[in-house]
Write a protein that holds these residues in place. Structure first.
Motif, short mmCIF file in Angstrom:
data_model
loop_
_atom_site.label_atom_id
_atom_site.label_comp_id
_atom_site.label_asym_id
_atom_site.label_seq_id
_atom_site.Cartn_x
_atom_site.Cartn_y
_atom_site.Cartn_z
N TRP A 221 44.12 62.04 25.34
CA TRP A 221 43.22 62.05 26.50
C TRP A 221 42.90 63.55 27.11
O TRP A 221 41.60 63.80 27.58
N TYR A 222 44.21 64.00 27.40
CA TYR A 222 43.83 65.37 28.02
C TYR A 222 43.25 66.44 26.80
O TYR A 222 42.22 67.10 27.27
N GLY A 223 43.52 66.41 25.84
CA GLY A 223 43.09 67.18 24.72
C GLY A 223 41.73 67.08 24.35
O GLY A 223 40.77 68.04 24.36
N GLY A 224 41.14 65.79 24.50
CA GLY A 224 39.69 65.22 24.49
C GLY A 224 38.84 65.78 25.66
O GLY A 224 37.93 66.30 25.47
N LEU A 225 39.46 65.43 26.82
CA LEU A 225 38.63 65.98 28.07
C LEU A 225 38.44 67.19 28.08
O LEU A 225 37.54 67.66 28.71
N ARG A 226 39.59 67.87 27.85
CA ARG A 226 39.70 69.33 27.97
C ARG A 226 38.39 70.04 27.06
O ARG A 226 37.61 70.68 27.34
N GLN A 227 38.41 69.66 25.98
CA GLN A 227 37.38 70.08 24.98
C GLN A 227 36.09 69.77 25.27
O GLN A 227 35.10 70.37 25.16
N LEU A 228 35.82 68.39 25.77
CA LEU A 228 34.30 67.98 26.18
C LEU A 228 34.02 68.68 27.25
O LEU A 228 32.97 68.98 27.82
N ALA A 229 34.93 69.10 28.36
CA ALA A 229 34.83 69.78 29.66
C ALA A 229 34.31 71.22 29.29
O ALA A 229 33.08 71.76 29.65
N PHE A 230 34.87 71.89 28.18
CA PHE A 230 34.38 73.46 27.85
C PHE A 230 33.05 73.40 27.28
O PHE A 230 32.02 74.13 27.65
N GLY A 231 32.86 72.34 26.43
CA GLY A 231 31.66 72.27 25.48
C GLY A 231 30.58 71.87 26.57
O GLY A 231 29.38 72.46 26.32
N ALA A 232 30.76 71.01 27.26
CA ALA A 232 29.69 70.56 28.34
C ALA A 232 29.34 71.61 29.28
O ALA A 232 28.24 71.92 29.50
N ALA A 233 30.23 72.44 29.52
CA ALA A 233 29.95 73.66 30.58
C ALA A 233 29.17 74.88 29.66
O ALA A 233 28.12 75.15 30.36
N ALA A 234 29.61 74.96 28.46
CA ALA A 234 28.72 75.71 27.73
C ALA A 234 27.26 75.17 27.58
O ALA A 234 26.35 76.09 27.57
N ALA A 235 27.16 74.11 27.24
CA ALA A 235 25.79 73.39 26.97
C ALA A 235 24.95 73.54 28.46
O ALA A 235 23.94 73.90 28.38
#
Length: 208
Positions: free
Chosen positions: A179-193
């Motif tokens: 869940w940490y890996g998933g949320l981290r990737q989601l956070a960075f991708g969402a920030a870029a978008a």
């Protein structure tokens, strides 16, 4: 993940500028094609250059074996000695391996250069895998528009799910929780978008 993040950010930026569905779709498809071909070309050049360098170093080793066989045999024995083999056994192993030029080159290349003449990476395989992986990721946020969608939200939902799942899968080879890996990737991708969406909205608002 590169394809997913970069293409969703591109789509978000175009959508933020209040572009039509056709324009967003065109931008997404163009981003997919440009990114996939760019990744494939870059990977091909990179791996081809590495292979050419390895072949050049292997050829130097081949010449050394032909010109100085005794010195190269002793050098190989010293490699085995450094790994804990007693000198007599190391010398005998080196002597037996050195009887076959091809085997001697294989062992010397692997021990001294860290490469194997018979197992160099394929530039075409690297390029193809990079192309496919980028294209698959980049296609996800485009799918809703291909199916007639006119809003960014379906694309955002698919992109978010893809980012989370990709991050969770990567965490399987690390010590982090899924869940940490998933949320981290989601956070960075969402920030870029989000940043790209803001840039698109600002430019669109100002009519640039």
């Amino acid at each position: 993940m590169d394809g997913l993040v970069s293409n969703f950010a591109l789509i978000a930026g175009i959508a933020g500028g209040q572009a039509s569905q056709k324009v967003v779709l065109l931008a997404g498809l163009a981003g997919l094609a440009a990114g996939a071909f760019s990744m494939a070309a870059g990977e091909y050049i990179s791996v081809a250059s590495q292979s050419e360098l390895a072949r050049a170093e292997i050829e130097v080793e081949r010449l050394e074996l032909a010109r100085h066989p005794v010195a190269e045999e002793r050098e190989l024995a010293e490699v085995f000695e450094a790994r804990g083999v007693d000198p007599a056994t190391a010398a005998e192993v080196a002597r037996q391996l050195s009887r076959d030029p091809a085997e001697a080159l294989e062992v010397h290349s692997r021990e001294e250069l860290g490469v194997s003449p018979s197992d160099l990476p394929s530039p075409l395989l690297a390029a193809g895998s990079s192309f496919l992986s980028f294209a698959i990721g980049a296609l996800l946020p485009v799918l809703p528009y291909l199916l007639g969608g006119t809003s960014l939200w379906p694309a955002a939902g698919i992109a978010a799910l893809g980012l989370f799942l990709a991050g969770a899968l990567v965490s399987r080879v690390t010590t982090r929780a899924w869940w940490y890996g998933g949320l981290r990737q989601l956070a960075f991708g969402a920030a870029a978008a989000a940043i790209t969406y803001g840039v698109g909205a600002l430019i669109g608002t100002n009519g640039l």
